[in-house]
Design an enzyme around this catalytic site. Structure first.
Site, PDB file in Angstrom:
ATOM      1  N   HIS A 215       0.801  -1.206   0.000  1.00 57.89           N
ATOM      2  CA  HIS A 215       0.000   0.000   0.000  1.00 57.89           C
ATOM      3  C   HIS A 215       0.844   1.269   0.000  1.00 57.89           C
ATOM      4  O   HIS A 215       0.607   2.161  -0.798  1.00 57.89           O
ATOM      5  CB  HIS A 215      -1.067   0.059   1.083  1.00 57.89           C
ATOM      6  CG  HIS A 215      -2.051   1.129   0.685  1.00 57.89           C
ATOM      7  ND1 HIS A 215      -2.916   0.960  -0.362  1.00 57.89           N
ATOM      8  CD2 HIS A 215      -2.204   2.402   1.067  1.00 57.89           C
ATOM      9  CE1 HIS A 215      -3.577   2.083  -0.575  1.00 57.89           C
ATOM     10  NE2 HIS A 215      -3.170   2.978   0.265  1.00 57.89           N
ATOM     11  N   PHE A 367      -6.734   1.422  -9.096  1.00 57.14           N
ATOM     12  CA  PHE A 367      -5.330   1.848  -8.990  1.00 57.14           C
ATOM     13  C   PHE A 367      -4.790   2.381 -10.310  1.00 57.14           C
ATOM     14  O   PHE A 367      -3.837   3.157 -10.306  1.00 57.14           O
ATOM     15  CB  PHE A 367      -4.437   0.785  -8.336  1.00 57.14           C
ATOM     16  CG  PHE A 367      -4.155  -0.434  -9.140  1.00 57.14           C
ATOM     17  CD1 PHE A 367      -3.275  -0.405 -10.191  1.00 57.14           C
ATOM     18  CD2 PHE A 367      -4.745  -1.648  -8.803  1.00 57.14           C
ATOM     19  CE1 PHE A 367      -2.997  -1.552 -10.918  1.00 57.14           C
ATOM     20  CE2 PHE A 367      -4.475  -2.791  -9.528  1.00 57.14           C
ATOM     21  CZ  PHE A 367      -3.606  -2.738 -10.594  1.00 57.14           C
ATOM     22  N   HIS A 368      -5.421   1.984 -11.429  1.00 57.78           N
ATOM     23  CA  HIS A 368      -4.997   2.627 -12.675  1.00 57.78           C
ATOM     24  C   HIS A 368      -5.426   4.095 -12.697  1.00 57.78           C
ATOM     25  O   HIS A 368      -4.709   4.948 -13.201  1.00 57.78           O
ATOM     26  CB  HIS A 368      -5.543   1.881 -13.892  1.00 57.78           C
ATOM     27  CG  HIS A 368      -4.694   0.704 -14.287  1.00 57.78           C
ATOM     28  ND1 HIS A 368      -4.806  -0.524 -13.696  1.00 57.78           N
ATOM     29  CD2 HIS A 368      -3.674   0.585 -15.184  1.00 57.78           C
ATOM     30  CE1 HIS A 368      -3.918  -1.356 -14.228  1.00 57.78           C
ATOM     31  NE2 HIS A 368      -3.210  -0.703 -15.126  1.00 57.78           N
ATOM     32  N   ARG A 429     -10.293 -10.325 -11.460  1.00 58.25           N
ATOM     33  CA  ARG A 429      -9.074  -9.738 -12.015  1.00 58.25           C
ATOM     34  C   ARG A 429      -8.171 -10.796 -12.622  1.00 58.25           C
ATOM     35  O   ARG A 429      -8.302 -11.967 -12.366  1.00 58.25           O
ATOM     36  CB  ARG A 429      -8.231  -9.159 -10.876  1.00 58.25           C
ATOM     37  CG  ARG A 429      -8.691  -7.942 -10.270  1.00 58.25           C
ATOM     38  CD  ARG A 429      -7.817  -7.633  -9.075  1.00 58.25           C
ATOM     39  NE  ARG A 429      -6.531  -7.079  -9.475  1.00 58.25           N
ATOM     40  CZ  ARG A 429      -5.666  -6.557  -8.610  1.00 58.25           C
ATOM     41  NH1 ARG A 429      -5.955  -6.523  -7.336  1.00 58.25           N
ATOM     42  NH2 ARG A 429      -4.526  -6.080  -9.016  1.00 58.25           N
ATOM     43  N   ARG A 430      -7.169 -10.292 -13.360  1.00 66.33           N
ATOM     44  CA  ARG A 430      -5.993 -11.078 -13.748  1.00 66.33           C
ATOM     45  C   ARG A 430      -6.327 -12.350 -14.523  1.00 66.33           C
ATOM     46  O   ARG A 430      -5.738 -13.390 -14.299  1.00 66.33           O
ATOM     47  CB  ARG A 430      -5.185 -11.483 -12.502  1.00 66.33           C
ATOM     48  CG  ARG A 430      -4.875 -10.346 -11.553  1.00 66.33           C
ATOM     49  CD  ARG A 430      -4.016 -10.825 -10.417  1.00 66.33           C
ATOM     50  NE  ARG A 430      -3.729  -9.761  -9.477  1.00 66.33           N
ATOM     51  CZ  ARG A 430      -4.276  -9.654  -8.266  1.00 66.33           C
ATOM     52  NH1 ARG A 430      -5.162 -10.544  -7.849  1.00 66.33           N
ATOM     53  NH2 ARG A 430      -3.940  -8.670  -7.477  1.00 66.33           N
TER      54      ARG A 430
END
Lengths: 541, 187
Positions: A215, A367-368, A429-430
């Site tokens: 973080h 976060f992007h 995700r991912r």
């Protein structure tokens, strides 16, 4: 007075080359997993690409920006040459070589573990060794920044440390301490397994160590952006900084509360109990404070600039701002993205709401928007502002700069808003690809395609950015004058010791980390039955 | 001299406005944290309280996660316990069957690497970390089927790791448990 221009320029160029390469991968990933792509590649290529994209964008690019900008701040704000020039070059080469050492196994498919490592999956040891080299290289910078401040303080005992330098040193301390979490994970847990000395690993403990880094690393990325808000923007638009003291308080708050909050990444994890999740949730709330303070100070500083130019009215002053100025444009767009991203962050902070978005595309969008959007757009602004001083050549493609910034902003919104939306629908995700023919997944198809279009816009903007810089390198020589930072509206008569040094704050930083992480780490360390067999990826062993 | 005084007043005004904003910021953060705390305690939506462990090396040999014990089971108090395992690249059971409007205790772990699971259309979301047991109290309020993907990167087959959850009527569920101790969709 920038004397080590080559050193600083090398950092920036390497950073932007790495950024450009990782941006291509990112755009390809957006396309590959969208319904626009009818033919799927080997999914392994996707995870290879994600590992490279994450490692480059997370570890190499922002670190080089912080280092290069840090050296520039040291020389320009302290008005003396950098102390430890050779060490700085050594740090640069460590980062550069480390990046190559890490990327070779990744591109060979021997370490497709993503930049978050995910033990008990273990990849080729050179990936981790490369990452450690990057971090050690940056630790040289971490050591040089406080040393330079101390040397200057000794020579100027009665003067307050310039705000830009104070914030820069805050960023270096923050990174020095937050990198310790991942360093412990790699050195004591992963590397012994990757090198074949051990065959088991505690995945839960590794996740706790990593959260310590994961973080606060975002605040390390953020610090150059905030330095630009406070010390570049007001000067660039012909105004004054509203408050010098509040700026210092904001940076101090980041140093103190950025670390003891990482467990909010583990709200859904079974290896940490509810009590510490609660503690970290509360501290995550606190870290919104420096951002709220910053937004106020920056908007007030912009208002001062506008009123000096004749801006009137409660809101009319906004129109009188010099919108042609790329630094102002970048800051405004950055603050908009910070607003949306920050609101998303406050949602992630509570474990009740987090449960509906944890590990979905919402998080990737979040976060992007914060890093790729609010933070990176200010990296562009920093480069635009510094370039003439580094190259000794004017940077005059203002129209192109504005197009580039708008395109980056639009691209980031088009990419991340649908990303947030499919996250709420529950898209994980991912994943290399999705079965859009499945009726449970098909409603997400359009949004994913939109994100892919946004990715393409970002790639275009990235290319424009590099074109602006390359043009700058080829422009005729012109003297840019001394590099200056903004001046506060009311120069404080004296600055309290607490706002001019770090002793107390470092003690709090370490103390709070120990309080909030000590028990979970100790508990997992004595729990031996949770060491599980490693699963090697890539090479057959 | 007049300029000096103006400057002094201006500085005092600036400092006052700034203090007000700082106070407001602290109040905003305080309210948000207070809300999360209140909801957490009042509606008992706290995360898993304690850390439980399970050795992935012996999961299949002994303990609650042996194959014959996986799936949905009715407890003496009328609640249901679901036990599941994640492994590269599937869940066991691959399709979980649960009754409507019944308190369900969900217990899951991983047999190899870190996995996760989320049930789309619900707020059910947890990590599966090898060595540890994830415990989750859940309840379904509507009939139907949900997809249950693995939400954490677990290797090159990650994109294929999708399970399913089927919510059925409570009496139908109880009728089926009469014939079998542990239920999955295929029983």
């Amino acid at each position: 007075m920038l004397t080590n221009k080559r050193l600083i320029l090398s950092h920036f160029w390497l950073a932007f080359i790495v950024f450009g390469a990782a941006l291509v991968l990112g755009a390809w990933q957006m396309f590959e997993r969208s319904p626009l792509n009818a033919w799927h590649f080997n999914p392994e290529f996707y995870y290879r690409s994600v590992t490279a994209h994450g490692s480059a964008m997370g570890y190499v690019f922002p670190t080089l920006i912080a280092m290069g900008f840090g050296y520039a701040i040291t020389e320009a704000s302290l008005e003396k040459p950098l102390v430890g020039r050779r060490w700085a070059w050594a740090g640069f080469f460590l980062v550069a070589v480390g990046a190559v050492v890490a990327m070779i196994p990744v591109s060979l498919g021997l370490a497709s573990v993503l930049y978050t490592f995910y033990p008990p999956m273990v990849g080729n040891p050179f990936y981790y060794i490369g990452v450690v080299m990057v971090v050690v290289g940056s630790w040289i910078w971490v050591a040089l920044m406080p040393i330079n401040m101390a040397v200057w303080k000794r020579e100027n005992p009665d003067k307050p440390v310039p705000l830009a330098m104070f914030a820069n040193v805050a960023g270096s301390y923050l990174w020095g301490w937050t990198a310790v979490g991942a360093a412990l994970e790699i050195i004591f847990q992963i590397l012994p397994v990757a090198l074949g000395l051990k065959s088991t690993i505690d995945a839960g403990l590794a996740r706790v160590f990593f959260s310590w880094t994961l973080h606060a690393i975002v605040y390390f990325w953020l610090i150059p952006t905030y330095i630009a808000y406070y010390t570049i923007l007001p000067r660039a638009i012909g105004g004054r900084l509203y408050s010098d003291a509040m700026a210092r308080i904001s940076f101090i708050l980041f140093v103190v509360v950025a670390m003891p909050i990482g467990v909010h990444h583990l709200f859904a994890d079974p290896q940490v109990g509810a009590g510490f999740k609660f503690m970290h949730s509360v501290f995550t709330g606190l870290v919104a404070l420096p951002t709220l303070l910053t937004v106020f100070t920056i908007c007030a500083s912009a208002e001062i600039a506008s009123r000096l130019r004749g801006g009137r009215g409660a809101f009319g002053w906004v129109r009188a701002l010099p919108w042609q100025n790329p630094i102002l444009l970048a800051t405004a767009l950055s603050l908009v993205m910070l607003g949306f991203g920050g609101a998303g962050g406050l949602i992630n902070m509570s474990y009740q709401l987090d449960a509906s978005v944890h590990n979905t595309q919402w998080i990737t969008g979040h976060f992007h928007l914060i890093f790729g959007g609010a933070i990176v757009i200010m990296y562009f602004a920093i480069a635009y502002d510094l370039w003439p001083h580094l190259t000794g050549r004017a940077l005059e493609s203002f129209g192109l700069m504005r197009t580039q910034l708008w395109l980056w902003f639009t691209g980031m919104i088009v990419t991340t808003f649908p990303w947030h939306y499919v996250g709420i629908l529950g898209m994980p995700r991912r994943m290399a690809f999705y079965d859009y023919a499945n009726p449970a997944i098909s409603p997400q198809a359009f949004s994913v395609s939109m994100s892919a279009v946004g990715g393409l816009m970002l790639l275009t903007s990235g290319v424009l950015f590099l074109i602006v810089l390359i043009r700058g390198q080829r422009a005729p020589a012109s003297e840019a004058g001394a590099y200056r930072f903004s001046v506060p509206l009311h120069m404080p008569a004296r600055i309290p010791v607490a706002l001019n040094s770090f002793g107390l704050w470092l003690a709090l930083m370490i103390g709070l980390t120990v309080v909030n992480y000590g028990y979970p780490i100790a508990q997992l360390m004595v729990l031996n039955e949770t060491n599980v067999p490693a699963v090697y990826v890539g090479a057959s062993r | 001299m007049a300029v000096e005084t103006d400057h002094g007043i201006g500085e005092a005004v600036a400092a006052r406005i700034e203090r007000r904003w700082a106070t407001l910021s602290i109040v905003i953060v305080g309210v948000l944290v207070g809300m999360a705390t209140f909801i957490g305690i009042h509606q008992a939506t706290m995360p898993q309280g304690r850390v439980e462990t399970a050795d992935p090396g012996t999961l299949h040999l002994s303990g609650e996660f042996i194959e014959s014990n996986l799936g949905s089971a009715v407890e003496a108090d009328g609640s249901v316990t679901v036990r599941a395992i994640g492994q590269q690249y599937s869940f066991t059971p691959q399709c979980v069957v649960v009754p409507l409007e019944t308190p369900i205790n969900f217990r899951a772990t991983s047999a190899d690497v870190v996995h996760g699971l989320l049930i789309e259309g619900t707020n059910i979301n947890t990590m599966l970390v090898p060595g540890y047991v994830s415990v989750l109290p859940i309840r379904f309020k509507a009939l139907g089927e949900h997809v249950m993907p693995c939400q954490e990167f677990c290797g090159i087959g990650h994109q294929g790791m999708w399970g399913k959850v089927k919510v059925v009527d409570k009496t139908e569920f109880l009728n089926r448990t009469a014939a079998k101790r542990r239920l999955t969709c295929v029983d």
